[in-house]
Design a protein around this motif. Structure first.
Motif, PDB file in Angstrom:
ATOM      1  N   LEU A 167       0.904  -1.280   0.073  1.00 10.98           N
ATOM      2  CA  LEU A 167      -0.036  -0.053  -0.017  1.00 10.98           C
ATOM      3  C   LEU A 167       0.657   1.293   0.128  1.00 10.98           C
ATOM      4  O   LEU A 167       0.782   2.182  -0.703  1.00 10.98           O
ATOM      5  N   ALA A 168       1.745   1.228   0.895  1.00  9.09           N
ATOM      6  CA  ALA A 168       2.687   2.487   0.916  1.00  9.09           C
ATOM      7  C   ALA A 168       3.992   2.182   1.505  1.00  9.09           C
ATOM      8  O   ALA A 168       4.177   0.974   1.856  1.00  9.09           O
ATOM      9  N   ALA A 169       4.839   3.170   1.342  1.00  3.41           N
ATOM     10  CA  ALA A 169       6.088   3.027   1.764  1.00  3.41           C
ATOM     11  C   ALA A 169       6.879   4.249   1.986  1.00  3.41           C
ATOM     12  O   ALA A 169       6.314   5.186   1.426  1.00  3.41           O
ATOM     13  N   ALA A 170       7.892   4.337   2.632  1.00  2.00           N
ATOM     14  CA  ALA A 170       8.636   5.776   2.872  1.00  2.00           C
ATOM     15  C   ALA A 170       9.996   5.776   2.959  1.00  2.00           C
ATOM     16  O   ALA A 170      10.565   4.715   3.582  1.00  2.00           O
ATOM     17  N   VAL A 171      10.708   6.558   2.704  1.00  2.00           N
ATOM     18  CA  VAL A 171      12.173   6.620   2.693  1.00  2.00           C
ATOM     19  C   VAL A 171      12.744   7.981   3.162  1.00  2.00           C
ATOM     20  O   VAL A 171      12.227   9.032   2.871  1.00  2.00           O
ATOM     21  N   TRP A 172      13.828   7.895   4.089  1.00  2.00           N
ATOM     22  CA  TRP A 172      14.110   9.175   4.657  1.00  2.00           C
ATOM     23  C   TRP A 172      15.788   9.042   4.210  1.00  2.00           C
ATOM     24  O   TRP A 172      16.523   8.155   4.651  1.00  2.00           O
TER      25      TRP A 172
ATOM     26  N   ALA B 226      16.920   8.488  -3.018  1.00  2.00           N
ATOM     27  CA  ALA B 226      15.427   8.677  -2.846  1.00  2.00           C
ATOM     28  C   ALA B 226      14.648   8.347  -3.965  1.00  2.00           C
ATOM     29  O   ALA B 226      13.261   7.543  -3.952  1.00  2.00           O
ATOM     30  N   HIS B 227      14.918   9.023  -5.259  1.00  2.00           N
ATOM     31  CA  HIS B 227      13.866   8.464  -6.533  1.00  2.00           C
ATOM     32  C   HIS B 227      14.086   7.193  -6.855  1.00  2.00           C
ATOM     33  O   HIS B 227      13.328   6.416  -7.613  1.00  2.00           O
ATOM     34  N   ARG B 228      15.480   6.541  -6.684  1.00  5.21           N
ATOM     35  CA  ARG B 228      15.834   5.251  -7.103  1.00  5.21           C
ATOM     36  C   ARG B 228      14.702   4.340  -6.133  1.00  5.21           C
ATOM     37  O   ARG B 228      14.235   3.367  -6.649  1.00  5.21           O
ATOM     38  N   MET B 229      14.821   4.505  -4.908  1.00  7.47           N
ATOM     39  CA  MET B 229      14.074   3.596  -4.104  1.00  7.47           C
ATOM     40  C   MET B 229      12.237   3.970  -4.324  1.00  7.47           C
ATOM     41  O   MET B 229      11.999   2.773  -4.221  1.00  7.47           O
ATOM     42  N   ALA B 230      12.071   5.180  -4.567  1.00  8.80           N
ATOM     43  CA  ALA B 230      10.980   5.375  -5.053  1.00  8.80           C
ATOM     44  C   ALA B 230      10.139   4.460  -6.265  1.00  8.80           C
ATOM     45  O   ALA B 230       9.265   3.874  -6.262  1.00  8.80           O
ATOM     46  N   GLU B 231      11.272   4.304  -7.286  1.00  7.02           N
ATOM     47  CA  GLU B 231      10.852   3.334  -8.306  1.00  7.02           C
ATOM     48  C   GLU B 231      10.909   1.864  -8.012  1.00  7.02           C
ATOM     49  O   GLU B 231      10.204   1.347  -8.573  1.00  7.02           O
ATOM     50  N   LEU B 232      11.726   1.467  -6.928  1.00  5.60           N
ATOM     51  CA  LEU B 232      12.027  -0.015  -6.744  1.00  5.60           C
ATOM     52  C   LEU B 232      10.822  -0.454  -5.707  1.00  5.60           C
ATOM     53  O   LEU B 232      10.592  -1.842  -5.727  1.00  5.60           O
TER      54      LEU B 232
ATOM     55  N   ARG C 114       7.659  -1.464  -4.085  1.00  4.50           N
ATOM     56  CA  ARG C 114       6.461  -2.056  -4.892  1.00  4.50           C
ATOM     57  C   ARG C 114       5.159  -1.538  -3.985  1.00  4.50           C
ATOM     58  O   ARG C 114       4.688  -2.506  -3.097  1.00  4.50           O
ATOM     59  N   ALA C 115       4.854  -0.226  -4.281  1.00  3.97           N
ATOM     60  CA  ALA C 115       3.701   0.279  -3.419  1.00  3.97           C
ATOM     61  C   ALA C 115       2.999   1.488  -3.913  1.00  3.97           C
ATOM     62  O   ALA C 115       3.478   1.963  -4.778  1.00  3.97           O
ATOM     63  N   GLY C 116       1.829   1.530  -3.741  1.00  3.13           N
ATOM     64  CA  GLY C 116       0.844   2.387  -4.533  1.00  3.13           C
ATOM     65  C   GLY C 116       1.240   3.718  -4.036  1.00  3.13           C
ATOM     66  O   GLY C 116       0.986   4.737  -4.747  1.00  3.13           O
ATOM     67  N   THR C 117       1.715   4.086  -3.062  1.00  7.35           N
ATOM     68  CA  THR C 117       2.362   5.584  -2.449  1.00  7.35           C
ATOM     69  C   THR C 117       3.554   5.178  -1.936  1.00  7.35           C
ATOM     70  O   THR C 117       3.988   4.387  -1.100  1.00  7.35           O
ATOM     71  N   VAL C 118       4.655   6.229  -2.395  1.00  8.26           N
ATOM     72  CA  VAL C 118       5.635   6.424  -1.729  1.00  8.26           C
ATOM     73  C   VAL C 118       6.107   7.782  -1.278  1.00  8.26           C
ATOM     74  O   VAL C 118       6.144   8.625  -2.049  1.00  8.26           O
ATOM     75  N   TRP C 119       6.318   7.839   0.100  1.00  9.71           N
ATOM     76  CA  TRP C 119       6.567   9.086   0.683  1.00  9.71           C
ATOM     77  C   TRP C 119       8.087   9.342   0.712  1.00  9.71           C
ATOM     78  O   TRP C 119       8.753   8.483   1.200  1.00  9.71           O
ATOM     79  N   ILE C 120       8.741  10.518   0.360  1.00  7.40           N
ATOM     80  CA  ILE C 120       9.977  10.888   0.610  1.00  7.40           C
ATOM     81  C   ILE C 120      10.077  11.853   1.656  1.00  7.40           C
ATOM     82  O   ILE C 120       9.586  12.998   1.333  1.00  7.40           O
TER      83      ILE C 120
END
Ligand code: NAI
Ligand code: MG
Length: 498
Positions: free
Chosen positions: A429-434, A441-447, A449-455
């Motif tokens: 459903l979601a994931a976040a990276v700090w 950050a954007h590489r993580m957002a791409e990889l 597998r979640a409908g929302t990624v918060w940075i």
């Protein structure tokens, strides 16, 4: 902790909960055909808050009939898109005028702090209706250049409402979930039978009164409170319902899919989550630590997108875990009506038992609580904000959705290892990276597998931003313009012109 419920309840709310609440069918407030009612509880005390008409199959049949008739024969379909949009906007205005009252209803029925309901739940619902009001006039088809037949055809598409929609919603954001569902269905021109959760039916029923006051034609929105196994199941299986939209457990999501198979109604699902929240050593820890605490503790952990798996790069693991635990310790737990309260009770005794069961399972498998770990108080359904360490991916507390204020913390050493670990879940459903590294950050957002990624943030929702799940977290996207795909269908029209 102050669990006592203030006697100074808002007078409109006191009146609203003072008499048994009825269901809204075809523009009239009715008792259940069976005459039965069910209690809704104040989770801060465990006491009965109000009695509500208990809808079941018969009431659902009547509500679907009203919605069908309103869709097939009523003024709703003849209304212009602009008039539909204006009605939705008017509903938003009315809701906004009653912010205080809805804040109380949410706080009493669900347990969440009044102050939070007033600044989050109600305004987000208002904003959702306004955003969707704008879409009513912007649902368009296309003209399509077709090559068949030597080009002597004029072809275009129409976007039409899908028809009668059944909507089954949960208890964690009772009003907001009603808005997420009703807004796009109404903007698209559908008619609706809404079944609120049995734990929290009150704000949806009060919203029904505002829907009438706004001037929606009878039968466009029908609201049938009742239990899932009876009213919900009857709605999901009903042969005259064209589409069912559900938010709740993955387990019931599966039942909905089976029930929908009878007439192959369209289905959209927003289900559970076990969202990874990844903190790298190069993150701004002054933001990442409180952000990771609120990622799990917001709404008492009763969020489908809660940041419940906290992964921290080893070099800063101790500092982040201590920081999140210190944040947890500071949270003032108490009745939602107490202005000092920052975290209220869980919604029900069932959820209290479920969350405590997970805590016990975690301890039995070797997890340790650095803070919390137990039920709180001697009445009401309170649980201490909890941070679990010594957890492993094989543990029940790491794999399954707890839906309470419980986070499992785990270190990682190699940034490359974290993607498979973060993605190692049936949910998405979601994931976040700090991190301060924007490429990472954007590489993580791409990889992920979640409908929302918060940075470098968490729990940011907006009516314009689509929300929904990968994998077993669901089907379809709510909010944004994506959601209109759930409530409209395309008709291809082809005319011979030469
Ligand atoms: P649930 O999935 O049973 O309830 C959600 C809605 O579905 C309610 O309106 C309920 O009446 C209805 N429902 C229940 N059984 C049904 C059936 N057979 N047919 C049609 N409708 C039915 O969720 P519950 O039992 O309240 O909570 C259990 C767990 O589900 C939570 O601990 C949490 O993990 C998850 N959950 C997830 C939510 C989310 O936002 N994705 C919201 C609520 C719960
Ligand atoms: Mg259930």
């Amino acid at each position: 902790m102050g669990i006592a419920v203030s006697a100074e309840i808002n007078p409109q709310v006191a009146e609203f909960i003072g008499k048994p609440r009825k269901m809204l069918i075809n523009g009239k407030w009715a008792n259940a055909v069976s005459g039965k009612t069910f209690p809704t509880y104040n989770p801060a005390t465990g006491e009965v808050l109000a009695q509500v008409a208990e809808g079941d199959r018969e009431d659902i049949n009547q509500a679907v009939k009203a919605a069908r008739d309103a869709f097939d024969n009523g003024p709703w379909r003849r209304m212009t898109a602009s008039e539909r949009g204006r009605l939705i906007w008017k509903l938003a205005d009315l809701l906004e005028q009653h912010t205080e009252e809805f804040g109380y209803l949410e706080s009493l029925d669900n347990g969440k702090p009044l102050a939070i309901a007033k600044v989050a739940d109600v305004p987000l619902a208002v904003d959702l209706f306004r955003y969707m009001a704008g879409w009513a006039t912007k649902v368009e088809g296309n003209t399509i250049p077709i090559s068949s037949g030597g080009g002597k055809y004029f072809a275009y598409t129409l976007r039409e409402p899908v028809g009668v929609v059944g909507q089954i919603i949960p208890w964690n954001f009772p009003l907001l979930m009603a808005a997420w569902k009703l807004g796009p269905a109404l903007a698209s021109g559908c008619t609706v039978v809404l079944k609120p959760a049995e734990q929290t039916p009150l704000s949806a029923l009060r919203l029904g009164e505002l829907i009438q006051e706004a001037g929606f034609p009878d039968g466009v929105v029908n609201i049938v409170p009742g239990y899932g196994e009876t009213a919900g199941a009857a709605l999901a299986a009903h042969p005259d319902v064209d589409k069912i939209a559900f938010t709740g457990s993955t387990e019931v999501g599966r039942l909905i899919v089976h029930a929908a198979a009878g007439n192959l109604k369209k289905v959209s699902l927003e289900l559970g989550g076990k969202s990874p929240n990844v903190v790298f050593k190069d993150a701004d820890l002054d933001a990442a630590i409180p952000g990771s605490a609120s990622a799990i503790f917001f709404n008492h952990g009763q969020c489908c997108c809660a940041g419940s798996r906290l992964y921290v790069e080893k070099a800063v693991y101790d500092q982040v875990v201590e920081g999140v635990a210190a944040n947890a310790k500071k949270i003032r737990v108490g009745s939602g009506l107490d202005p000092k309260t920052q975290m209220g009770p869980l919604v029900s005794e069932e959820q209290l038992n479920r969350v405590c069961g997970y805590l016990e399972a975690g301890f039995a498998e070797g997890a340790k609580a650095v803070v919390g770990g137990h039920k709180a108080g001697d009445r009401g359904y309170f649980v201490e904000p909890t941070v679990l360490v010594d957890t492993r991916e094989s543990m029940k507390v790491v794999k399954e959705e707890i839906f309470g204020p419980v986070v499992t913390a785990m270190p990682f050493t190699d940034p490359e290892e974290i993607i498979p670990r973060a993605n190692n879940s049936d949910y998405g459903l979601a994931a976040a990276v700090w991190t301060r590294d924007i490429s990472k950050a954007h590489r993580m957002a791409e990889l992920l597998r979640a409908g929302t990624v918060w940075i470098n943030c968490y729990n940011i929702f907006d009516a314009a931003l689509p929300f929904g799940g990968y994998k077993q977290s669901g089907w379809g996207r709510e909010m944004g313009h994506d959601v209109l795909n759930l409530y409209t269908q395309t008709k291809a029209v082809c005319a011979k012109i030469g």
